[in-house]
Write an enzyme that holds these catalytic residues in place. Structure first.
Site, short mmCIF file in Angstrom:
data_model
loop_
_atom_site.label_atom_id
_atom_site.label_comp_id
_atom_site.label_asym_id
_atom_site.label_seq_id
_atom_site.Cartn_x
_atom_site.Cartn_y
_atom_site.Cartn_z
N VAL A 1 0.80 -1.23 0.00
CA VAL A 1 0.00 0.00 0.00
C VAL A 1 0.83 1.28 0.00
O VAL A 1 0.32 2.36 -0.29
CB VAL A 1 -0.99 0.03 1.19
N TYR B 1 2.41 5.40 15.49
CA TYR B 1 1.18 4.60 15.32
C TYR B 1 -0.03 5.48 15.64
O TYR B 1 -0.97 5.56 14.85
CB TYR B 1 1.20 3.36 16.20
N THR C 1 2.50 -7.78 13.55
CA THR C 1 3.65 -6.95 13.87
C THR C 1 3.63 -6.43 15.31
O THR C 1 4.45 -5.57 15.66
CB THR C 1 3.71 -5.77 12.89
P1 NAD Z 1 -2.68 -8.12 11.06
O1 NAD Z 1 -1.24 -7.88 11.31
O2 NAD Z 1 -3.27 -9.44 11.41
O3 NAD Z 1 -3.04 -7.86 9.52
C1 NAD Z 1 -2.52 -6.77 8.82
C2 NAD Z 1 -2.36 -7.16 7.37
O4 NAD Z 1 -1.84 -6.03 6.66
C3 NAD Z 1 -1.39 -8.33 7.17
O5 NAD Z 1 -1.96 -9.30 6.33
C4 NAD Z 1 -0.19 -7.66 6.51
O6 NAD Z 1 0.51 -8.51 5.61
C5 NAD Z 1 -0.85 -6.48 5.79
N1 NAD Z 1 0.11 -5.43 5.48
C6 NAD Z 1 1.02 -4.85 6.30
N2 NAD Z 1 1.73 -3.93 5.63
C7 NAD Z 1 1.25 -3.92 4.37
C8 NAD Z 1 1.57 -3.17 3.21
N3 NAD Z 1 2.57 -2.27 3.20
N4 NAD Z 1 0.89 -3.41 2.08
C9 NAD Z 1 -0.10 -4.34 2.06
N5 NAD Z 1 -0.46 -5.08 3.11
C10 NAD Z 1 0.23 -4.87 4.26
O7 NAD Z 1 -3.46 -6.95 11.81
P2 NAD Z 1 -4.99 -6.72 12.18
O8 NAD Z 1 -5.13 -6.84 13.64
O9 NAD Z 1 -5.89 -7.51 11.31
O10 NAD Z 1 -5.13 -5.16 11.83
C11 NAD Z 1 -5.87 -4.66 10.74
C12 NAD Z 1 -6.01 -3.15 10.89
O11 NAD Z 1 -6.68 -2.83 12.11
C13 NAD Z 1 -4.67 -2.40 10.93
O12 NAD Z 1 -4.80 -1.18 10.21
C14 NAD Z 1 -4.48 -2.13 12.40
O13 NAD Z 1 -3.64 -1.01 12.62
C15 NAD Z 1 -5.88 -1.91 12.86
N6 NAD Z 1 -6.10 -2.16 14.29
C16 NAD Z 1 -5.69 -3.33 14.89
C17 NAD Z 1 -5.93 -3.53 16.24
C18 NAD Z 1 -5.48 -4.80 16.94
O14 NAD Z 1 -5.42 -4.80 18.18
N7 NAD Z 1 -5.19 -5.90 16.26
C19 NAD Z 1 -6.60 -2.54 16.99
C20 NAD Z 1 -7.00 -1.38 16.36
C21 NAD Z 1 -6.76 -1.20 15.02
#
Ligand code: NAD
Length: 250
Positions: free
Chosen positions: A63, A155, A193
């Site tokens: 992205v 973040y 991550t």
């Molecule tokens: P996750 O790490 O399980 O999934 C994230 C996905 O994004 C992975 O498949 C990864 O390969 C992909 N990704 C990372 N960098 C990328 C890039 N440069 N280009 C394309 N794909 C890329 O995380 P998640 O928990 O499913 O999080 C999803 C979203 O929700 C994120 O934006 C995260 O910041 C947000 N979020 C997560 C949490 C949490 O506690 N897990 C809480 C609030 C918000």
């Protein structure tokens, strides 16, 4: 079928909330592009959707790279005639380091979490204008509203950027019938991550600030994204949906 006849692109759809969202969208009738850097896992998600009777394609996408966004949107519009829904879900955590003032990490987090969303919005808006409208759902976080321990400030800054980028473009693209909203998950299963915030002691402390007294599940976020993606939310734009067990209310 809440997304019948819609086409959608979900970033970061190889795992976590993105994969849950892609699967749910397909069950609700959308043709779904599963976009991620992780080719093997992303292809597996697309294959599972197809095996279950849905329509999906894997799209390799970093992205942070604008030329890859152009190719990804072209893959969707070329195959399915246009783009109705974009979910900017891909992201990286700010808790993988002890050095909370790491400059290189600031740059990388902002490149993926903020610039990546900007690029997605930019290229989706161009495609949606040709379609006569659309819905963009951007993943912010409780971290876009408040500061937290053990998380690199990039973040929080990146998720706050997502929040205001969304409102800004929502105001400007309203006349084009393109809606943009944010979803703010709270304490969810750790990201790939995650570092310090995946620590059980830290998570137990965080839970103490969650009125519903438990972590969220990925489908609970996916259903919020589905609502904002669908025509059920047709009078909503520039809004924030907190899916956080009450964290931001306390
Ligand atoms: P996750 O790490 O399980 O999934 C994230 C996905 O994004 C992975 O498949 C990864 O390969 C992909 N990704 C990372 N960098 C990328 C890039 N440069 N280009 C394309 N794909 C890329 O995380 P998640 O928990 O499913 O999080 C999803 C979203 O929700 C994120 O934006 C995260 O910041 C947000 N979020 C997560 C949490 C949490 O506690 N897990 C809480 C609030 C918000």
């Amino acid at each position: 079928m809440r997304l019948a006849n819609k086409t959608a692109l979900v970033t970061g759809a190889a795992s976590g909330m993105g994969a849950a969202t892609a699967r749910l969208f397909a069950r609700e009738g959308a043709k779904v592009a599963v976009a991620d850097m992780l080719e093997e896992d992303g292809r597996a998600v697309a294959a599972a959707i197809t095996a279950a009777g849905g329509t999906a394609q894997f799209v390799k996408l970093d992205v942070a790279e604008e030329d890859q966004w152009e190719a990804a949107i072209a893959a969707v519009t070329g195959a399915w005639g246009g783009l109705d829904v974009l979910v900017n879900n891909a992201g990286i955590s700010g808790s993988a380091t002890n050095n909370l003032y790491d400059t290189a990490l600031w740059d990388r987090i902002m490149a993926v979490n903020a610039r990546g969303v900007f690029l997605g919005v930019k290229h989706a808006v161009a495609a949606m204008r040709l379609r006569g409208g659309g819905s963009i759902v951007n993943l912010s976080s409780i971290s876009g509203n408040v500061g937290q321990e053990r998380i690199h400030c990039a973040y929080n800054a990146s998720k706050a950027a997502v929040r205001l980028l969304t409102k800004s473009v929502a105001v400007q693209e309203g006349p084009a019938k393109i809606r943009l909203n944010t979803v703010h998950p709270g304490l969810m299963p750790p990201m790939r991550t995650s570092g310090a915030t995946a620590d059980p002691v830290f998570r137990a402390k965080m839970l103490g600030h969650v009125p519903l007294a438990r972590s969220g599940e990925v489908d609970e976020v996916a259903y919020a994204i589905l609502f904002l993606a669908s025509d059920e939310s047709s009078y909503m734009t520039g809004s924030e949906l907190h899916v956080d067990g009450g964290y931001l209310a306390s």
